[in-house]
Write a protein that holds these residues in place. Structure first.
Motif, PDB file in Angstrom:
ATOM      1  N   THR A  82      47.194  16.950   7.612  1.00  0.00           N
ATOM      2  CA  THR A  82      45.920  17.449   8.153  1.00  0.00           C
ATOM      3  C   THR A  82      46.027  17.727   9.646  1.00  0.00           C
ATOM      4  O   THR A  82      45.419  18.673  10.156  1.00  0.00           O
ATOM      5  CB  THR A  82      44.792  16.446   7.887  1.00  0.00           C
ATOM      6  N   ASP A  83      46.806  16.919  10.356  1.00  0.00           N
ATOM      7  CA  ASP A  83      47.021  17.183  11.791  1.00  0.00           C
ATOM      8  C   ASP A  83      47.738  18.517  11.980  1.00  0.00           C
ATOM      9  O   ASP A  83      47.390  19.310  12.871  1.00  0.00           O
ATOM     10  CB  ASP A  83      47.837  16.053  12.427  1.00  0.00           C
ATOM     11  N   LEU A  84      48.761  18.766  11.137  1.00  0.00           N
ATOM     12  CA  LEU A  84      49.498  20.027  11.238  1.00  0.00           C
ATOM     13  C   LEU A  84      48.611  21.204  10.848  1.00  0.00           C
ATOM     14  O   LEU A  84      48.673  22.273  11.464  1.00  0.00           O
ATOM     15  CB  LEU A  84      50.741  19.986  10.344  1.00  0.00           C
ATOM     16  N   LEU A  85      47.768  21.016   9.829  1.00  0.00           N
ATOM     17  CA  LEU A  85      46.847  22.075   9.435  1.00  0.00           C
ATOM     18  C   LEU A  85      45.918  22.446  10.581  1.00  0.00           C
ATOM     19  O   LEU A  85      45.660  23.631  10.839  1.00  0.00           O
ATOM     20  CB  LEU A  85      46.034  21.642   8.217  1.00  0.00           C
ATOM     21  N   ASP A  86      45.438  21.442  11.288  1.00  0.00           N
ATOM     22  CA  ASP A  86      44.558  21.688  12.431  1.00  0.00           C
ATOM     23  C   ASP A  86      45.293  22.484  13.509  1.00  0.00           C
ATOM     24  O   ASP A  86      44.731  23.413  14.109  1.00  0.00           O
ATOM     25  CB  ASP A  86      44.070  20.342  12.997  1.00  0.00           C
ATOM     26  N   LEU A  87      46.581  22.150  13.747  1.00  0.00           N
ATOM     27  CA  LEU A  87      47.385  22.886  14.722  1.00  0.00           C
ATOM     28  C   LEU A  87      47.591  24.336  14.267  1.00  0.00           C
ATOM     29  O   LEU A  87      47.467  25.272  15.068  1.00  0.00           O
ATOM     30  CB  LEU A  87      48.742  22.196  14.905  1.00  0.00           C
ATOM     31  N   MET A  88      47.883  24.500  12.984  1.00  0.00           N
ATOM     32  CA  MET A  88      48.091  25.848  12.437  1.00  0.00           C
ATOM     33  C   MET A  88      46.849  26.717  12.597  1.00  0.00           C
ATOM     34  O   MET A  88      46.923  27.850  13.080  1.00  0.00           O
ATOM     35  CB  MET A  88      48.447  25.763  10.951  1.00  0.00           C
TER      36      MET A  88
END
Length: 514
Positions: free
Chosen positions: A436-442
């Motif tokens: 979810t952290d990576l999704l937010d960055l994406m």
């Protein structure tokens, strides 16, 4: 002539009114350019064009050489066209082959093809001698823009403008561009036209293009028929390019034994010695098949016959060893290449990095990445994607996430694949917090995950009881155009309702619907 003086005078004379007008400038056809209406003369600027004798401003005559210099230096193609048109208004000035060539190149490089057509129309009525190379350049530029019909149109324009039949070089250039673009219909049309109207007698170059055409189609038999016709012709005979093209066609078709036989025939019967490119065709062919030992024998044969391997030969060998998982031998070839003084390029480094990553040696891959930077060999997104995949396969997620976070700030362009590689692995490992952290960055950087990965992540969040995180992820995805599977948002709504947050469920549904 002092270029500073001329530039200052020309800018004052030609661009003063333009700078005062709107920045949106429409394209002006060279045939429709009208002279500016009379207006009050601007006060002359103080510059080096002022006469030292009587203090009065004298206009400077712009020569062909100066016009060319100004057109080349002008970054804006519209302004370059204005310069081209305006200098022609000088008394006694007529454009020549050099000025036409310069403006056409400028316009074609800027993809201003409508203006190119207008210039060509003007050239039809020119009295000066126009040379053919202008058209070869234009054909290449149109081909880069996938305007294959225009390539043929430019070829047809040679005769009425140059007033001579197109040369064999022009025919070869046009034919080759059409074959490269896989426009068989246009290539056939060109050949028919050339034989009927230009009395074309194909030379070795044209025959080679036809051989390449058939090989690209996978029609090896027709390619050999062309070779047979070459041998019967009095003005052409198969050369190294002919044989290399046919050998490559056989390798691409998986007929490696036939390729070796043709290779031997080339040397023994026609006394044609192979070069590094011909050897590379065979090395690549056996490497792709996984028969790396035969590829190794070819490179040894190459050395023993006085043909030094180049960077491409070594890279093909490294790639072959990599495909069969023989990383130690790949590293030996890589070191041998460096020891004889060949400098690895970006492709070679990436190939070796991929080899290490595939066998779980990402530490060595990272060392090579550092070596690239030391040797001023800039890695690209392919290189980093290979490393990201290798790190994730070894579950080194912290390192991969750190690379994704920092690389854009170091001037490295990443694509959506870079983020998707890591996100896919995180979902597979059910590492939902990092996912979810990576999704937010994406999403913050404008990248949307793969459709299947997005749905999988949403379902995993719901199954893990992470209603709030799932809702935030879903809404963020929807804002960038993502359309979730019914199961994904149904699971989320069910989870929200199960937690007795009915109001939140209705709010979520409203956003999804509208």
């Amino acid at each position: 002539m002092n270029l500073v003086r001329v530039t200052s005078a020309l800018q004052h004379r030609f661009f003063h009114s333009t700078l005062a007008a709107s920045s949106s400038v429409q394209w002006i056809s060279p045939l429709q350019l009208s002279k500016p209406s009379p207006r009050k003369q601007d006060p002359p600027p103080t510059d080096y064009a002022t006469s030292s004798i009587d203090g009065r401003r004298k206009s400077k005559y712009i020569s062909h050489e100066t016009a060319i210099e100004l057109i080349i230096r002008e970054k804006d193609p519209q302004r370059a066209l204005e310069i081209f048109n305006t200098v022609s208004e000088q008394n006694g000035f007529n454009h020549n082959n050099a000025t036409y060539s310069t403006i056409l190149h400028k316009l074609a490089m800027s993809k201003k093809f409508q203006a190119v057509d207008a210039i060509l129309g003007r050239m039809t009525y020119e009295t000066c001698k126009i040379h053919e190379p202008i058209f070869l350049t234009l054909m290449k530029q149109y081909s880069k823009s996938s305007s294959d019909e225009k390539v043929l149109e430019i070829f047809y324009a040679i005769r009425p403008i140059v007033r001579e039949k197109p040369s064999v070089k022009a025919i070869s250039t046009c034919l080759n561009l059409l074959v490269e673009a896989n426009r068989v219909d246009l290539a056939r049309q060109l050949l028919i036209h050339s034989r009927k109207n230009l009395n074309l007698k194909p030379n070795t170059c044209i025959f080679n293009i036809l051989v390449k055409h058939h090989c690209k189609k996978g029609d090896i038999d027709s390619a050999f028929e062309v070779m047979k016709e070459m041998k019967m012709s009095k003005i052409s005979y198969p050369n190294l390019i002919t044989y290399s093209t046919l050998i490559n066609g056989l390798c691409e078709s998986g007929k490696l034994e036939d390729a070796i036989k043709l290779f031997e025939e080339m040397i023994s019967k026609d006394q044609i010695l192979p070069d590094a490119l011909t050897y590379n065709v065979l090395i690549n062919g056996f490497s792709r098949k996984g028969d790396i030992d035969k590829a190794k024998k070819i490179i040894e044969f190459m050395k023993s016959n006085g043909c030094n391997p180049n960077i491409f030969n070594y890279t093909a060998m490294i790639n072959g060893f990599c495909k069969v998982g023989r990383s130690v031998e790949a590293e030996e070839v890589f070191d041998e290449m460096k020891n004889i003084g060949l400098k690895p390029d970006k492709i070679c480094y990436t190939t070796m990095i991929n080899c290490f990553c595939r066998v779980g040696k990402t530490d060595k891959a990272m060392d090579l990445l550092k070596e690239m930077k030391v040797n001023n060999c800039r890695p690209d997104v392919v290189t980093f994607n290979v490393i990201l995949g290798g790190l994730c396969r070894e579950a080194k997620f912290e390192e991969s996430l750190e690379m994704l976070e920092k690389l854009p700030y170091e001037g490295m362009f990443l694509n959506k694949g870079s983020y998707r590689i890591v996100l896919n692995f995180l979902c597979q490992q059910n590492d939902l917090k990092r996912a979810t952290d990576l999704l937010d960055l994406m999403l913050g950087r404008g990248f949307v995950p793969h459709y299947a990965t997005s749905n999988e992540l949403l379902l995993r969040l719901c199954n893990g009881g992470r209603a709030e995180e799932a809702a935030v992820a879903l809404l963020g995805l929807v804002e960038l155009g993502f359309k979730p599977e019914p199961d994904s948002w149904a699971s989320l709504v069910e989870l929200v309702c199960r937690e007795r947050k009915i109001l939140s469920a209705f709010q979520l549904l409203d956003k999804l619907i509208y």
